[in-house]
Design an enzyme around this catalytic site. Structure first.
Site, PDB file in Angstrom:
ATOM      1  N   THR A 181       0.721  -1.010  -0.094  1.00 14.14           N
ATOM      2  CA  THR A 181      -0.025   0.042  -0.015  1.00 14.14           C
ATOM      3  C   THR A 181       0.763   1.260   0.045  1.00 14.14           C
ATOM      4  O   THR A 181       2.118   1.167   0.442  1.00 14.14           O
ATOM      5  CB  THR A 181      -0.614  -0.080   1.459  1.00 14.14           C
ATOM      6  OG1 THR A 181      -1.203  -1.287   1.567  1.00 14.14           O
ATOM      7  CG2 THR A 181      -1.860   1.001   1.344  1.00 14.14           C
ATOM      8  N   ARG A 209     -10.784  -9.644  -4.689  1.00 11.64           N
ATOM      9  CA  ARG A 209     -10.361  -9.671  -3.277  1.00 11.64           C
ATOM     10  C   ARG A 209     -10.245  -7.901  -3.049  1.00 11.64           C
ATOM     11  O   ARG A 209      -9.814  -7.204  -3.615  1.00 11.64           O
ATOM     12  CB  ARG A 209      -8.961 -10.199  -3.342  1.00 11.64           C
ATOM     13  CG  ARG A 209      -8.267 -10.209  -1.745  1.00 11.64           C
ATOM     14  CD  ARG A 209      -7.339  -9.026  -1.798  1.00 11.64           C
ATOM     15  NE  ARG A 209      -6.716  -9.164  -0.650  1.00 11.64           N
ATOM     16  CZ  ARG A 209      -5.997  -8.046   0.006  1.00 11.64           C
ATOM     17  NH1 ARG A 209      -5.665  -7.147  -0.897  1.00 11.64           N
ATOM     18  NH2 ARG A 209      -5.290  -8.168   1.049  1.00 11.64           N
ATOM     19  N   VAL A 210     -10.438  -7.765  -1.668  1.00 16.38           N
ATOM     20  CA  VAL A 210     -10.523  -6.471  -1.214  1.00 16.38           C
ATOM     21  C   VAL A 210      -9.809  -6.787   0.038  1.00 16.38           C
ATOM     22  O   VAL A 210     -10.150  -7.357   1.177  1.00 16.38           O
ATOM     23  CB  VAL A 210     -12.010  -5.848  -0.906  1.00 16.38           C
ATOM     24  CG1 VAL A 210     -11.775  -4.372  -0.341  1.00 16.38           C
ATOM     25  CG2 VAL A 210     -12.570  -5.404  -2.210  1.00 16.38           C
ATOM     26  N   GLY A 211      -8.624  -5.824   0.486  1.00 19.20           N
ATOM     27  CA  GLY A 211      -8.016  -5.995   1.687  1.00 19.20           C
ATOM     28  C   GLY A 211      -8.528  -4.762   2.684  1.00 19.20           C
ATOM     29  O   GLY A 211      -9.781  -4.346   2.808  1.00 19.20           O
ATOM     30  N   ASP A 212      -7.647  -4.128   3.280  1.00 19.25           N
ATOM     31  CA  ASP A 212      -7.875  -3.167   4.405  1.00 19.25           C
ATOM     32  C   ASP A 212      -8.111  -1.801   3.961  1.00 19.25           C
ATOM     33  O   ASP A 212      -8.460  -0.995   4.587  1.00 19.25           O
ATOM     34  CB  ASP A 212      -6.666  -3.249   5.425  1.00 19.25           C
ATOM     35  CG  ASP A 212      -5.359  -2.996   4.825  1.00 19.25           C
ATOM     36  OD1 ASP A 212      -4.968  -3.747   3.947  1.00 19.25           O
ATOM     37  OD2 ASP A 212      -4.854  -2.009   5.333  1.00 19.25           O
ATOM     38  N   THR A 231      -0.267  -0.226   6.634  1.00 19.41           N
ATOM     39  CA  THR A 231       0.114  -1.036   5.365  1.00 19.41           C
ATOM     40  C   THR A 231       0.511  -2.258   5.707  1.00 19.41           C
ATOM     41  O   THR A 231       0.598  -2.659   6.959  1.00 19.41           O
ATOM     42  CB  THR A 231       1.466  -0.360   4.675  1.00 19.41           C
ATOM     43  OG1 THR A 231       1.883  -1.409   3.796  1.00 19.41           O
ATOM     44  CG2 THR A 231       2.362   0.167   5.709  1.00 19.41           C
ATOM     45  N   GLY A 232       0.298  -3.367   4.852  1.00 19.32           N
ATOM     46  CA  GLY A 232       0.610  -4.779   5.147  1.00 19.32           C
ATOM     47  C   GLY A 232      -0.400  -5.551   4.677  1.00 19.32           C
ATOM     48  O   GLY A 232      -1.176  -5.264   3.822  1.00 19.32           O
ATOM     49  N   GLY A 234      -3.935  -7.121   4.272  1.00 14.74           N
ATOM     50  CA  GLY A 234      -5.253  -6.728   4.669  1.00 14.74           C
ATOM     51  C   GLY A 234      -6.113  -7.731   5.493  1.00 14.74           C
ATOM     52  O   GLY A 234      -6.682  -7.212   6.252  1.00 14.74           O
TER      53      GLY A 234
END
Ligand code: GLY
Length: 299
Positions: A181, A209-212, A231-232, A234
């Site tokens: 990110t 796919r959706v992360g954080d 960041t990282g 998700g």
């Protein structure tokens, strides 16, 4: 670090990146601060910094976004928020150059989050041109990933490489023989806070796919007491509502340096994570991996 209440912008280029890329974060933070110093709000500063990171091409966002498993699709997420009520995000958006600008445009609509095809159609309506350029750097990264998926080392910690092939959801099936990110937090001299973040998502990942990053309280949060960007990976970050958790500590009076350190420590060591944050008088950044980052403070 403690400082009087002066405008500042803090940026990161993703947990797991290289400090060799600090120069891009420095440029982005400077670009953001110039906007604030020129009369812009904290939000203008955070967004300008995030656009600079998206355009850099070395980070996993905007022009540098990772390719999806089919080797040609790019799905991106982005979000903006400030302490004055602005909130906008996009998820799984394709074919735009600067997802963070589309997220900012969403904040002016009756909604806070648009996803997928609807987000792209909205982008066209709002005047963002079609953009789908893939650099050699992106292709090389993708080939490296495919080679990892073909090997014994998991491409994502704790996830068997086969898991992606088992749930394959692209038009073009592929047999496997066999993240990250950018973000910016800003404070203006009036004491407003803002955050802007953007990502090409994790790689490997399934389509959709959706992360954080576009999820309020997970990848980002801004309020009256500060702003936080995360960041990282998700899938782990959302389980801790990490941005809001760190914000809560800061709002409760915890020094920002301690809050970001504790936030990082919430995740297991094998999971990449990084946090940047500002409050009225402090700013801090921490990660359990190398993480390109920078802070620029107004004189
Ligand atoms: N932090 C970026 C992602 O997991 O999508």
């Amino acid at each position: 670090m403690t400082q009087e209440m002066k405008a500042t912008v803090v940026t990161h280029g993703g947990a797991g990146g290289s400090r060799d890329q600090d120069d891009g974060c420095q440029f982005a933070a400077r670009t953001g601060l110039d906007r604030v110093a020129g009369g812009g709000s904290a939000l203008d500063g955070a967004v300008a910094a995030c656009v600079a990171l998206e355009d850099d091409g070395r980070y996993n966002a905007g022009s540098g976004s990772v390719l999806c498993l089919d080797g040609r699709t790019v799905e991106m997420d982005a979000a903006v928020m400030d302490s004055q009520g602005t909130l906008g995000a996009v998820a799984c958006i394709q074919r735009v150059k600067n997802p963070v600008l589309v997220a900012q445009a969403v904040s002016r609509t009756p909604h806070w989050l648009l996803a997928g095809e609807g987000a792209e159609r909205f982008a066209r309506t709002a005047g963002f041109p079609l953009y789908h350029e893939i650099s050699e750097r992106q292709r090389a990264k993708h080939l490296k990933l495919m080679a990892t998926l073909g090997g014994k080392e998991p491409a994502t910690p704790g996830v068997a490489n086969r898991a992606f092939a088992d749930y394959w959801n692209y038009d073009t099936p592929r047999e496997f023989t066999p993240c990250d990110t950018v973000g910016a937090v800003a404070r203006d001299a009036a004491g407003n806070f803002a955050v802007a973040c953007s990502t090409g998502g994790s790689a490997p990942s399934l389509l959709g796919r959706v992360g954080d990053t576009p999820i309020i309280g997970s990848g980002f949060y801004a309020g009256a007491e500060g702003a936080v960007a995360v960041t990282g990976i998700g899938e782990h970050i959302v389980r801790h509502l990490l941005a809001y958790t760190v914000y809560g500590w800061i709002a409760g009076g915890m020094p920002v340096e301690e809050a970001v350190r504790r936030g990082v420590a919430l995740l297991p060591k094998e999971i990449d994570v990084g946090v940047i944050a500002v409050n009225r008088t402090e700013a801090a950044m921490d990660s359990n991996r190398e993480m390109p980052c920078a802070q620029v403070l107004h004189d």
